[in-house]
Design a protein around this motif. Structure first.
Motif, PDB file in Angstrom:
ATOM      1  N   PRO A  41       0.795  -1.235   0.000  1.00 54.99           N
ATOM      2  CA  PRO A  41       0.000   0.000   0.000  1.00 54.99           C
ATOM      3  C   PRO A  41       0.824   1.278   0.000  1.00 54.99           C
ATOM      4  N   LYS A  44       2.667   3.889  -4.626  1.00 58.27           N
ATOM      5  CA  LYS A  44       1.589   4.423  -5.455  1.00 58.27           C
ATOM      6  C   LYS A  44       1.991   4.348  -6.929  1.00 58.27           C
ATOM      7  N   ASP A 287     -10.497   6.824  -6.135  1.00 54.35           N
ATOM      8  CA  ASP A 287      -9.308   6.628  -5.301  1.00 54.35           C
ATOM      9  C   ASP A 287      -9.574   7.018  -3.844  1.00 54.35           C
ATOM     10  N   GLU A 288     -10.389   8.032  -3.647  1.00 54.48           N
ATOM     11  CA  GLU A 288     -10.739   8.426  -2.278  1.00 54.48           C
ATOM     12  C   GLU A 288     -11.516   7.316  -1.580  1.00 54.48           C
ATOM     13  N   SER A 291      -8.987   4.626  -0.744  1.00 54.54           N
ATOM     14  CA  SER A 291      -8.165   5.012   0.414  1.00 54.54           C
ATOM     15  C   SER A 291      -8.922   4.829   1.716  1.00 54.54           C
ATOM     16  N   SER A 292     -10.205   5.153   1.693  1.00 46.72           N
ATOM     17  CA  SER A 292     -11.030   4.998   2.889  1.00 46.72           C
ATOM     18  C   SER A 292     -11.138   3.532   3.300  1.00 46.72           C
ATOM     19  N   MET A 294      -8.978   1.215   2.564  1.00 46.41           N
ATOM     20  CA  MET A 294      -7.652   0.686   2.879  1.00 46.41           C
ATOM     21  C   MET A 294      -7.212   1.000   4.306  1.00 46.41           C
ATOM     22  N   LYS A 295      -7.859   1.951   4.957  1.00 46.19           N
ATOM     23  CA  LYS A 295      -7.443   2.356   6.308  1.00 46.19           C
ATOM     24  C   LYS A 295      -7.688   1.246   7.322  1.00 46.19           C
TER      25      LYS A 295
END
Length: 295
Positions: A41, A44, A287-288, A291-292, A294-295
């Protein structure tokens, strides 16, 4: 995080895939992007799908292709624009399936393929850009009906693999892992007196399993040994939200591939993508969401 070294160098920011309709379908690219994102992760990378359906690197097209509506597109026509637009750090190129025109082996067609691949290699090598050639996927004569074409792609693959020693090229083999898998399952079918297994319903375009075999072969080439026993992408990643993540990555890839193709331009009749700037904004929104999760 994997205990193995990451498959892409730290300086790799853009990875470009060139090819025909199999690459355009893009599931193997989704698999690779999802695998890398969930296992690494912190790195990028933008994975750019520039596969164009029907395309050849040989510049050849059979008479009456697509019912006479249009000849096969030729990579020579668009490559300079693709290079200028994408500016990749690494290129994967998968050609061969269309280049023999689904006809028996012919030395003239074979030479056109070799010339086209060599031209493509030199275009990127001259700029110091790493290019990895991929052997073409397997052709299934039982489903596709073109007798002898499987052997044609064996010859094309053998030549590509031979360039590793002859010219020190990087070549990743997708062809023979797919062929081995197909033949093994056909033996089981024969033992049970059934005839149902295939990787590509039409003999050409792999389904989900075929694309995973392609992705796995490429990941193994890049050093990801732990994928060797994974039956599919979900089996190769452990993230608790892997299915949602895979779906979002596929959505982003579907959005961006048409935008990239349209921005670079080509001569094949097909749907147009969104303007690249607009598509990039929409991709950032996806992507946002990624990302959310992936947290």
């Amino acid at each position: 995080m994997s205990s193995f070294a990451q498959p892409f160098s730290a300086g790799t920011k853009k990875v470009l895939f060139l090819g025909n309709s199999i690459t355009y379908a893009g599931q193997y690219i989704v698999d690779i992007e999802a695998y890398c994102m969930m296992n690494y992760p912190g790195q990028k990378i933008e994975f750019i799908n520039m596969g164009l359906p029907s395309e050849t690197v040989s510049g050849l097209s059979e008479a009456g292709h697509a019912g006479g509506k249009f000849p096969r597109p030729d990579l020579h026509e668009r490559l300079d624009r693709v290079m200028a637009l994408t500016k990749p750090d690494l290129v994967f190129a998968c050609y061969g399936m269309n280049d023999g025109l689904y006809m028996p082996f012919d030395n003239v067609r074979f030479q056109k393929f070799k010339d086209g691949i060599s031209w493509l290699h030199d275009k990127y090598a001259a700029k110091g850009i790493r290019i990895v050639h991929l052997t073409p996927p397997v052709y299934d004569e039982l489903r596709g009906g073109k007798k002898g074409y499987s052997e044609v792609l064996d010859k094309y693959s053998d030549w590509l693999l031979g360039q590793k020693k002859a010219k020190n090229w990087e070549v990743a083999d997708l062809h023979y892992p797919m062929k081995k898998y197909l033949e093994a399952h056909r033996k089981v079918d024969a033992a049970l007196n059934i005839n149902g297994f295939y990787l590509a319903a039409d003999g050409v375009h792999p389904g989900e399993t075929g694309h995973w075999i392609m992705a796995k072969a490429l990941l193994l080439y890049l050093g990801e040994k732990k994928v060797s026993t994974a039956a599919d992408l979900p089996g190769a990643v452990t993230h608790s939200k892997k299915y949602e993540l895979i779906k979002l990555i596929a959505q982003k890839q579907d959005l961006m591939k048409d935008a990239w193709l349209t921005a670079a331009g080509h001569k094949r009749p097909m749907k147009k993508g969104l303007p690249l700037e607009e598509a990039t904004i929409k991709a950032a929104e996806i992507d946002e969401q990624i990302s959310s999760l992936m947290k």
